[in-house]
Design a protein around this motif. Structure first.
Motif, PDB file in Angstrom:
ATOM      1  N   LEU A  19       0.852  -1.193   0.000  1.00  0.00           N
ATOM      2  CA  LEU A  19       0.000   0.000   0.000  1.00  0.00           C
ATOM      3  C   LEU A  19       0.884   1.237   0.000  1.00  0.00           C
ATOM      4  O   LEU A  19       1.871   1.299   0.716  1.00  0.00           O
ATOM      5  N   LYS A  20       0.523   2.194  -0.793  1.00  0.00           N
ATOM      6  CA  LYS A  20       1.247   3.460  -0.840  1.00  0.00           C
ATOM      7  C   LYS A  20       0.784   4.334   0.326  1.00  0.00           C
ATOM      8  O   LYS A  20      -0.392   4.312   0.677  1.00  0.00           O
ATOM      9  N   PRO A  21       1.699   5.092   0.908  1.00  0.00           N
ATOM     10  CA  PRO A  21       1.268   6.018   1.963  1.00  0.00           C
ATOM     11  C   PRO A  21       0.260   7.028   1.420  1.00  0.00           C
ATOM     12  O   PRO A  21       0.320   7.427   0.260  1.00  0.00           O
ATOM     13  N   LYS A  22      -0.663   7.418   2.265  1.00  0.00           N
ATOM     14  CA  LYS A  22      -1.670   8.419   1.913  1.00  0.00           C
ATOM     15  C   LYS A  22      -1.114   9.789   2.296  1.00  0.00           C
ATOM     16  O   LYS A  22      -0.667   9.989   3.425  1.00  0.00           O
ATOM     17  N   ILE A  23      -1.154  10.729   1.362  1.00  0.00           N
ATOM     18  CA  ILE A  23      -0.612  12.068   1.598  1.00  0.00           C
ATOM     19  C   ILE A  23      -1.754  13.074   1.484  1.00  0.00           C
ATOM     20  O   ILE A  23      -2.483  13.077   0.498  1.00  0.00           O
ATOM     21  N   THR A  24      -1.882  13.908   2.514  1.00  0.00           N
ATOM     22  CA  THR A  24      -2.884  14.970   2.480  1.00  0.00           C
ATOM     23  C   THR A  24      -2.202  16.300   2.789  1.00  0.00           C
ATOM     24  O   THR A  24      -1.271  16.358   3.591  1.00  0.00           O
ATOM     25  N   PHE A  98       3.166   3.174   6.449  1.00  0.00           N
ATOM     26  CA  PHE A  98       4.452   2.693   6.956  1.00  0.00           C
ATOM     27  C   PHE A  98       5.555   3.376   6.158  1.00  0.00           C
ATOM     28  O   PHE A  98       5.629   3.248   4.939  1.00  0.00           O
ATOM     29  N   ILE A  99       6.423   4.098   6.869  1.00  0.00           N
ATOM     30  CA  ILE A  99       7.490   4.843   6.216  1.00  0.00           C
ATOM     31  C   ILE A  99       8.805   4.409   6.837  1.00  0.00           C
ATOM     32  O   ILE A  99       8.963   4.461   8.064  1.00  0.00           O
ATOM     33  N   ILE A 100       9.745   3.993   6.012  1.00  0.00           N
ATOM     34  CA  ILE A 100      11.020   3.507   6.532  1.00  0.00           C
ATOM     35  C   ILE A 100      11.879   4.672   7.033  1.00  0.00           C
ATOM     36  O   ILE A 100      11.733   5.800   6.560  1.00  0.00           O
ATOM     37  N   PRO A 101      12.768   4.414   7.993  1.00  0.00           N
ATOM     38  CA  PRO A 101      13.594   5.483   8.572  1.00  0.00           C
ATOM     39  C   PRO A 101      14.396   6.270   7.542  1.00  0.00           C
ATOM     40  O   PRO A 101      14.561   7.484   7.681  1.00  0.00           O
ATOM     41  N   GLU A 102      14.880   5.624   6.500  1.00  0.00           N
ATOM     42  CA  GLU A 102      15.657   6.331   5.478  1.00  0.00           C
ATOM     43  C   GLU A 102      14.834   7.412   4.793  1.00  0.00           C
ATOM     44  O   GLU A 102      15.345   8.472   4.454  1.00  0.00           O
TER      45      GLU A 102
END
Length: 177
Positions: A19-24, A98-102
């Motif tokens: 799933l791609k992160p949702k951006i608002t 879910f976003i990785i630390p990098e």
């Protein structure tokens, strides 16, 4: 290579998909903002706000709490800490997923580049919330989800590239390293 194709076939067999992160994005107009001084963590009366006051104010802004302290409000009588200033436009970008630390480091570096050209803003902030039901909170520490599941950190970056780092954990978690 081969491991990647095996992994992809495993996920596709079990109908698991990325799933791609949702951006608002949103713009907040005429926002009362606390006055901050990067050298004053405790704040100074009538000169600047403290880190705790900022953190509380950020929570109110993220949750779209009215900051006008009207007595007719049944939801909140919270108001922006003093001293404060009115900002004509504030931009809020929320990335959910879910976003990785990098990627977080990359975003933080891009935000620091914001000040490479003269800007009107004195500071900006990046807040990263962990998932309340995450099995891990900090490094390899088990996440003690009992009541709130707090698990976040916040960078406040100033025009001169000084920064504050605020961290919050739940009452059943170890403090971050």
């Amino acid at each position: 290579g081969a491991e990647e194709s095996t992994l992809l076939s495993y996920f596709s067999k079990h109908q698991i998909q990325a799933l791609k992160p949702k951006i608002t994005f949103s713009t907040i107009r005429d926002l009362q903002c606390p006055v901050l001084d990067s050298n004053e963590l405790e704040g100074k009366p009538e000169e600047s706000c403290s880190t705790e006051e900022l953190f509380e104010w950020l929570g109110a802004v993220w949750n779209q709490v009215s900051l006008d302290n009207k007595s007719s409000s049944f939801l909140s009588t919270y108001c922006c800490p003093q001293p404060n200033t009115v900002v004509e436009k504030a931009f809020l970008c929320t990335i959910t997923g879910f976003i990785i630390p990098e990627k977080i480091i990359q975003l933080l570096e891009q935000l620091c580049c914001y000040f490479s050209e003269p800007k009107l803003a004195y500071w900006l902030t990046l807040t990263v919330h962990g998932f309340a039901d995450s099995p891990v909170s900090w490094r390899e520490s088990e996440h003690g989800f009992h009541k709130g599941g707090e698990n976040l950190y916040n960078f406040v970056i100033f025009r001169n590239l000084d920064y504050w780092l605020q961290m919050a954990v739940g009452s059943y978690d170890d403090c971050p390293p």
